[in-house]
Motif scaffolding. Structure first.
Motif, PDB file in Angstrom:
ATOM      1  N   GLN B  88       0.871  -1.190   0.000  1.00  0.00           N
ATOM      2  CA  GLN B  88       0.000   0.000   0.000  1.00  0.00           C
ATOM      3  C   GLN B  88       0.903   1.235   0.000  1.00  0.00           C
ATOM      4  O   GLN B  88       1.914   1.250   0.702  1.00  0.00           O
ATOM      5  CB  GLN B  88      -0.862   0.027   1.268  1.00  0.00           C
ATOM      6  CG  GLN B  88      -1.780  -1.180   1.398  1.00  0.00           C
ATOM      7  CD  GLN B  88      -2.448  -1.268   2.776  1.00  0.00           C
ATOM      8  OE1 GLN B  88      -1.927  -0.776   3.765  1.00  0.00           O
ATOM      9  NE2 GLN B  88      -3.606  -1.909   2.823  1.00  0.00           N
ATOM     10  N   ASN B  89       0.551   2.226  -0.796  1.00  0.00           N
ATOM     11  CA  ASN B  89       1.302   3.483  -0.799  1.00  0.00           C
ATOM     12  C   ASN B  89       0.340   4.655  -0.741  1.00  0.00           C
ATOM     13  O   ASN B  89      -0.760   4.571  -1.253  1.00  0.00           O
ATOM     14  CB  ASN B  89       2.133   3.654  -2.084  1.00  0.00           C
ATOM     15  CG  ASN B  89       2.928   2.429  -2.466  1.00  0.00           C
ATOM     16  OD1 ASN B  89       2.414   1.532  -3.115  1.00  0.00           O
ATOM     17  ND2 ASN B  89       4.165   2.402  -2.070  1.00  0.00           N
ATOM     18  N   ARG B  90       0.784   5.730  -0.141  1.00  0.00           N
ATOM     19  CA  ARG B  90       0.009   6.971  -0.182  1.00  0.00           C
ATOM     20  C   ARG B  90       0.939   8.170   0.032  1.00  0.00           C
ATOM     21  O   ARG B  90       1.972   8.058   0.685  1.00  0.00           O
ATOM     22  CB  ARG B  90      -1.093   6.978   0.885  1.00  0.00           C
ATOM     23  CG  ARG B  90      -0.593   6.899   2.333  1.00  0.00           C
ATOM     24  CD  ARG B  90      -0.707   8.237   3.047  1.00  0.00           C
ATOM     25  NE  ARG B  90      -0.155   8.217   4.378  1.00  0.00           N
ATOM     26  CZ  ARG B  90       1.078   8.578   4.678  1.00  0.00           C
ATOM     27  NH1 ARG B  90       1.921   8.921   3.716  1.00  0.00           N
ATOM     28  NH2 ARG B  90       1.512   8.581   5.930  1.00  0.00           N
ATOM     29  N   ALA B  91       0.530   9.279  -0.595  1.00  0.00           N
ATOM     30  CA  ALA B  91       1.251  10.529  -0.328  1.00  0.00           C
ATOM     31  C   ALA B  91       0.472  11.215   0.791  1.00  0.00           C
ATOM     32  O   ALA B  91      -0.761  11.226   0.778  1.00  0.00           O
ATOM     33  CB  ALA B  91       1.268  11.394  -1.579  1.00  0.00           C
ATOM     34  N   ARG B 127       3.413   0.615   2.831  1.00  0.00           N
ATOM     35  CA  ARG B 127       3.299  -0.550   3.717  1.00  0.00           C
ATOM     36  C   ARG B 127       3.541  -1.800   2.904  1.00  0.00           C
ATOM     37  O   ARG B 127       2.924  -1.987   1.850  1.00  0.00           O
ATOM     38  CB  ARG B 127       1.898  -0.634   4.309  1.00  0.00           C
ATOM     39  CG  ARG B 127       1.741   0.233   5.515  1.00  0.00           C
ATOM     40  CD  ARG B 127       0.402   0.011   6.147  1.00  0.00           C
ATOM     41  NE  ARG B 127       0.113   1.100   7.060  1.00  0.00           N
ATOM     42  CZ  ARG B 127      -1.087   1.357   7.534  1.00  0.00           C
ATOM     43  NH1 ARG B 127      -2.112   0.602   7.173  1.00  0.00           N
ATOM     44  NH2 ARG B 127      -1.276   2.347   8.359  1.00  0.00           N
ATOM     45  N   VAL B 128       4.440  -2.609   3.385  1.00  0.00           N
ATOM     46  CA  VAL B 128       4.697  -3.894   2.740  1.00  0.00           C
ATOM     47  C   VAL B 128       4.088  -4.948   3.663  1.00  0.00           C
ATOM     48  O   VAL B 128       4.571  -5.171   4.769  1.00  0.00           O
ATOM     49  CB  VAL B 128       6.214  -4.114   2.546  1.00  0.00           C
ATOM     50  CG1 VAL B 128       6.485  -5.467   1.913  1.00  0.00           C
ATOM     51  CG2 VAL B 128       6.810  -2.992   1.705  1.00  0.00           C
ATOM     52  N   ILE B 129       2.993  -5.533   3.212  1.00  0.00           N
ATOM     53  CA  ILE B 129       2.267  -6.491   4.050  1.00  0.00           C
ATOM     54  C   ILE B 129       2.691  -7.906   3.644  1.00  0.00           C
ATOM     55  O   ILE B 129       2.545  -8.290   2.477  1.00  0.00           O
ATOM     56  CB  ILE B 129       0.732  -6.350   3.863  1.00  0.00           C
ATOM     57  CG1 ILE B 129       0.298  -4.882   3.842  1.00  0.00           C
ATOM     58  CG2 ILE B 129      -0.031  -7.177   4.904  1.00  0.00           C
ATOM     59  CD1 ILE B 129       0.386  -4.145   5.120  1.00  0.00           C
ATOM     60  N   GLY B 310       1.201  -2.437  22.494  1.00  0.00           N
ATOM     61  CA  GLY B 310       1.744  -3.594  21.793  1.00  0.00           C
ATOM     62  C   GLY B 310       1.946  -3.388  20.306  1.00  0.00           C
ATOM     63  O   GLY B 310       2.268  -4.334  19.581  1.00  0.00           O
ATOM     64  N   TYR B 311       1.785  -2.152  19.844  1.00  0.00           N
ATOM     65  CA  TYR B 311       1.964  -1.828  18.422  1.00  0.00           C
ATOM     66  C   TYR B 311       3.251  -2.443  17.904  1.00  0.00           C
ATOM     67  O   TYR B 311       4.304  -2.294  18.509  1.00  0.00           O
ATOM     68  CB  TYR B 311       1.998  -0.302  18.282  1.00  0.00           C
ATOM     69  CG  TYR B 311       2.298   0.215  16.901  1.00  0.00           C
ATOM     70  CD1 TYR B 311       1.332   0.209  15.916  1.00  0.00           C
ATOM     71  CD2 TYR B 311       3.561   0.724  16.594  1.00  0.00           C
ATOM     72  CE1 TYR B 311       1.603   0.698  14.652  1.00  0.00           C
ATOM     73  CE2 TYR B 311       3.837   1.224  15.327  1.00  0.00           C
ATOM     74  CZ  TYR B 311       2.854   1.209  14.363  1.00  0.00           C
ATOM     75  OH  TYR B 311       3.128   1.690  13.115  1.00  0.00           O
ATOM     76  N   ARG B 312       3.166  -3.169  16.826  1.00  0.00           N
ATOM     77  CA  ARG B 312       4.374  -3.786  16.306  1.00  0.00           C
ATOM     78  C   ARG B 312       4.464  -3.602  14.796  1.00  0.00           C
ATOM     79  O   ARG B 312       3.524  -3.851  14.048  1.00  0.00           O
ATOM     80  CB  ARG B 312       4.446  -5.277  16.668  1.00  0.00           C
ATOM     81  CG  ARG B 312       3.285  -6.119  16.196  1.00  0.00           C
ATOM     82  CD  ARG B 312       3.436  -7.544  16.641  1.00  0.00           C
ATOM     83  NE  ARG B 312       4.688  -8.118  16.194  1.00  0.00           N
ATOM     84  CZ  ARG B 312       4.915  -8.517  14.958  1.00  0.00           C
ATOM     85  NH1 ARG B 312       3.987  -8.376  14.039  1.00  0.00           N
ATOM     86  NH2 ARG B 312       6.061  -9.037  14.623  1.00  0.00           N
ATOM     87  N   THR B 313       5.622  -3.147  14.375  1.00  0.00           N
ATOM     88  CA  THR B 313       5.894  -2.972  12.954  1.00  0.00           C
ATOM     89  C   THR B 313       7.374  -2.636  12.808  1.00  0.00           C
ATOM     90  O   THR B 313       7.965  -2.070  13.721  1.00  0.00           O
ATOM     91  CB  THR B 313       5.013  -1.835  12.362  1.00  0.00           C
ATOM     92  OG1 THR B 313       5.052  -1.861  10.963  1.00  0.00           O
ATOM     93  CG2 THR B 313       5.433  -0.462  12.823  1.00  0.00           C
ATOM     94  N   ILE B 328       8.630   3.427   5.220  1.00  0.00           N
ATOM     95  CA  ILE B 328       8.099   2.102   4.862  1.00  0.00           C
ATOM     96  C   ILE B 328       7.798   1.356   6.149  1.00  0.00           C
ATOM     97  O   ILE B 328       8.606   1.364   7.082  1.00  0.00           O
ATOM     98  CB  ILE B 328       9.092   1.245   4.052  1.00  0.00           C
ATOM     99  CG1 ILE B 328       9.760   2.050   2.943  1.00  0.00           C
ATOM    100  CG2 ILE B 328       8.407   0.016   3.468  1.00  0.00           C
ATOM    101  CD1 ILE B 328      10.797   1.244   2.164  1.00  0.00           C
ATOM    102  N   GLN B 329       6.638   0.731   6.188  1.00  0.00           N
ATOM    103  CA  GLN B 329       6.300  -0.121   7.329  1.00  0.00           C
ATOM    104  C   GLN B 329       6.197  -1.559   6.819  1.00  0.00           C
ATOM    105  O   GLN B 329       5.574  -1.800   5.788  1.00  0.00           O
ATOM    106  CB  GLN B 329       4.961   0.293   7.925  1.00  0.00           C
ATOM    107  CG  GLN B 329       4.979   1.672   8.541  1.00  0.00           C
ATOM    108  CD  GLN B 329       3.656   2.034   9.192  1.00  0.00           C
ATOM    109  OE1 GLN B 329       2.662   1.343   9.012  1.00  0.00           O
ATOM    110  NE2 GLN B 329       3.648   3.101   9.935  1.00  0.00           N
ATOM    111  N   PHE B 330       6.784  -2.457   7.560  1.00  0.00           N
ATOM    112  CA  PHE B 330       6.703  -3.882   7.218  1.00  0.00           C
ATOM    113  C   PHE B 330       5.863  -4.558   8.301  1.00  0.00           C
ATOM    114  O   PHE B 330       6.196  -4.478   9.481  1.00  0.00           O
ATOM    115  CB  PHE B 330       8.099  -4.509   7.176  1.00  0.00           C
ATOM    116  CG  PHE B 330       8.993  -3.897   6.141  1.00  0.00           C
ATOM    117  CD1 PHE B 330       9.042  -4.392   4.852  1.00  0.00           C
ATOM    118  CD2 PHE B 330       9.781  -2.795   6.455  1.00  0.00           C
ATOM    119  CE1 PHE B 330       9.857  -3.826   3.899  1.00  0.00           C
ATOM    120  CE2 PHE B 330      10.606  -2.215   5.510  1.00  0.00           C
ATOM    121  CZ  PHE B 330      10.649  -2.731   4.226  1.00  0.00           C
TER     122      PHE B 330
END
Lengths: 136, 441
Positions: B88-91, B127-129, B310-313, B328-330
């Motif tokens: 997912q990408n967004r500006a 976001r790389v899911i 507990g947020y994890r990324t 970037i979030q994985f």
């Protein structure tokens, strides 16, 4: 803008140090930690095989720096036997997070050689400020 | 509204969301941040926020221009991986940019248009899911426990029993849990690495490629410094690799949560970046005491989890090839799902209310919680994160129940329902909607 303070000038020795190390206590504490780390690296990192990670730190005496404590540490390279990483880390004042950066990686002698280089302390100080700024 | 010859308007970015702008300045294309420095006076005139709003739109327009290239860069690096579910990408839009640069103005870090632009580190967000692993059976788990080595030593019988109890979430004392968690983390390391291997490999290759271009790093140096494995060096020599610069890594997790990338992977990334990257981590999770003089033990430090919920990324600040700043979030797919609505409780407690009327009852329930209750509630949310992470890793998982003392609307299931209903509502509002300017009365 004055970026550097000349803290020690004589005919033989001119040291330019980054702004922020004007706090003499900080400078002295850093010297002590560097000396202790050199001794431990010499003693504790083997040519090959397992060794425990270790660190030396001091509580930050410089109020202008966003840090509770500063540490130099050695971590075993988990991918290459006998190699280590020398890290500099800054603990956030709330102590919930630290920011760290690698100074050098390699065998014991390479790390020691790196620590003996002119400008090593200046580089560490610059990194410490970068790390503390990253909390902002 | 016209004041002293200046036209003020409201920019409506999406239904129910807008911001005030200096329309005259926007039309003239003036890129100046006049409000900087004035916040300290305690004066909050209309043109202060209009100035912020105008700069936010200008920054957002700039990001939109760079968005396609940045998006394509991320898709080139991660898009073809079998382990990736979706990207997912967004500006960042002006409504999200405004509070960020306001924070910078308040702290004194933003004092010009250019510094405001540089302050928005996550201008392009990606976001790389990643996909989940197959569920492990009892035999596989038993085999993993038997083969586990810590400091080259197999586990003792007592440790094996403890770890097995932790894996199957059997009742344990708090002391047992604290003893078992480091074993569990070592046990899960190969699973974490299996799930994220392809992503970390491609990330490493892109970082190295960037260093080869910008620093002249050679294949010989890469080999000599042991930066990449032989198979990755072969890929570097034979494939077309998209470069990427990473400047900061956050490997977020809760107090008893597993990270997205293992410590071994983070260490490898640290080496690959040549020490240029800053890594944020939890000091108590290093397997040694990094700050013995700080006056806190490792156990005490555990109380200060980076994200109590507990947020994890694994989150990274990057510089795209055209110089645009991005993030970037994985994450795994379940973590991504809960991450969408878990922060709502936190936002409400921080008085950030950008939610629709659907959340009114939830809001009143969350605001009623006393600090100690909120702390307990966060522990519940952390257990939910850990539950979903276990599913992603193919581990046994028991869904946590909301403690009876809390209003049922606060349960994770209820949050998901509210979030989904709100998305449907917003979807309907967005039908035929176009961003526009409205007159200010």
């Amino acid at each position: 803008m004055v970026k550097y303070d000349i803290i020690k000038i004589n005919n033989k020795n001119v040291r330019m140090v980054p702004k922020g190390i004007t706090n003499m206590k900080f400078s002295q504490e850093l010297d002590k930690v560097v000396a202790r780390m050199k001794a431990r690296i010499e003693r504790e990192i083997p040519d090959t095989g397992y060794f425990r990670n270790f660190a030396e730190d001091f509580v930050n005496p410089d109020e202008k720096l966003c840090a509770k404590a500063v540490s130099l540490s050695v971590e075993r390279d988990e991918n290459i036997d006998g190699n280590a990483l020398l890290l500099v880390s800054v603990l956030h004042p709330f102590m919930n997070i630290d920011a760290s950066s690698m100074l050098v990686s390699g065998k014991r002698d390479k790390i020691l050689e790196y620590m003996k280089k002119d400008g090593f302390k200046d580089e560490v100080v610059r990194k410490i400020h970068e790390l503390a700024d990253s909390f902002m | 509204m016209v004041s002293a010859g200046i036209i003020f308007k409201r920019f409506i970015q999406k239904p129910e969301v807008g911001l005030l702008v200096n329309y005259s300045k926007l039309l003239a294309g003036e890129k100046r941040l006049l409000c900087a420095g004035r916040v300290k006076d305690g004066i909050v005139p209309m043109d202060f926020f209009a100035d912020l709003g105008t700069a936010s739109i200008q920054i957002s327009n700039d990001l939109e221009k760079h968005f396609p290239k940045a998006q394509s860069q991320i898709k080139t690096i991660f898009g073809n991986l079998k382990s990736v579910d979706k990207i997912q990408n967004r500006a960042k839009g002006p409504v999200s940019i405004e509070p960020k640069i306001l924070r910078g103005v308040k702290s004194g870090e933003v004092n010009s248009f250019e510094s405001a632009k540089a302050f928005v580190l996550d201008g392009i967000g990606s976001r790389v899911i990643t996909k989940s692993l197959d569920k492990l059976d009892k035999k596989q788990i038993k085999g993993m426990i038997e083969n586990l080595r810590i400091n080259n030593e197999p586990l003792s019988k007592k440790q094996k029993v403890l770890l097995e109890k932790y894996i199957y979430q059997q009742k344990m004392t708090q002391a047992e849990e604290m003893e078992a968690f480091p074993l569990f983390e070592k046990f899960a390391q190969p699973l974490i690495e299996k799930r994220s291997k392809q992503v970390v490999d491609n990330l490493s290759l892109s970082i190295i490629k960037n260093r080869m271009i910008k620093e002249g790093l050679s294949i010989e140096q890469i080999k000599a410094q042991g930066l990449l494995s032989d198979d990755l060096i072969k890929r570097l020599q034979t494939e077309k690799i998209e470069p990427l610069e990473v400047t900061l890594i956050n490997n977020y997790r809760g107090a008893s949560g597993l990270p997205e990338f293992s410590s071994r992977q983070i260490q490898a990334l640290r080496k690959v970046t040549g020490g240029k990257v800053i890594i944020h981590s939890r000091p108590d999770l290093a397997d040694y005491t990094k700050f013995p003089s700080a006056g806190y033990t490792k156990d005490e430090l555990k109380e200060f989890a980076i994200k109590p919920s507990g947020y994890r990324t694994a989150q990274m600040n990057v510089i795209h090839n055209d110089g645009t700043l991005g993030e970037i979030q994985f994450r795994g797919r379940y973590t991504n799902m809960i991450g969408e609505y878990e922060h709502i409780a936190y936002d409400l407690r921080q008085d950030k209310n950008t939610l629709g009327p659907i959340f009114n009852n939830f809001k009143s329930a969350i605001l009623k919680l006393k600090p100690a209750e909120y702390e307990e509630y966060n522990k519940y949310l952390e257990r939910c994160y850990n539950y979903y992470n276990r599913l992603e890793l193919g581990l046994p998982a028991v869904k946590p129940k909301l403690p009876h003392k809390f209003d049922k609307i606060l349960s994770e299931e209820s949050m998901k329902k509210l979030y989904d209903a709100n998305e449907v509502r917003l979807g309907k509002l967005k039908e035929g909607f176009k961003p526009h300017f409205e007159e200010v009365a």
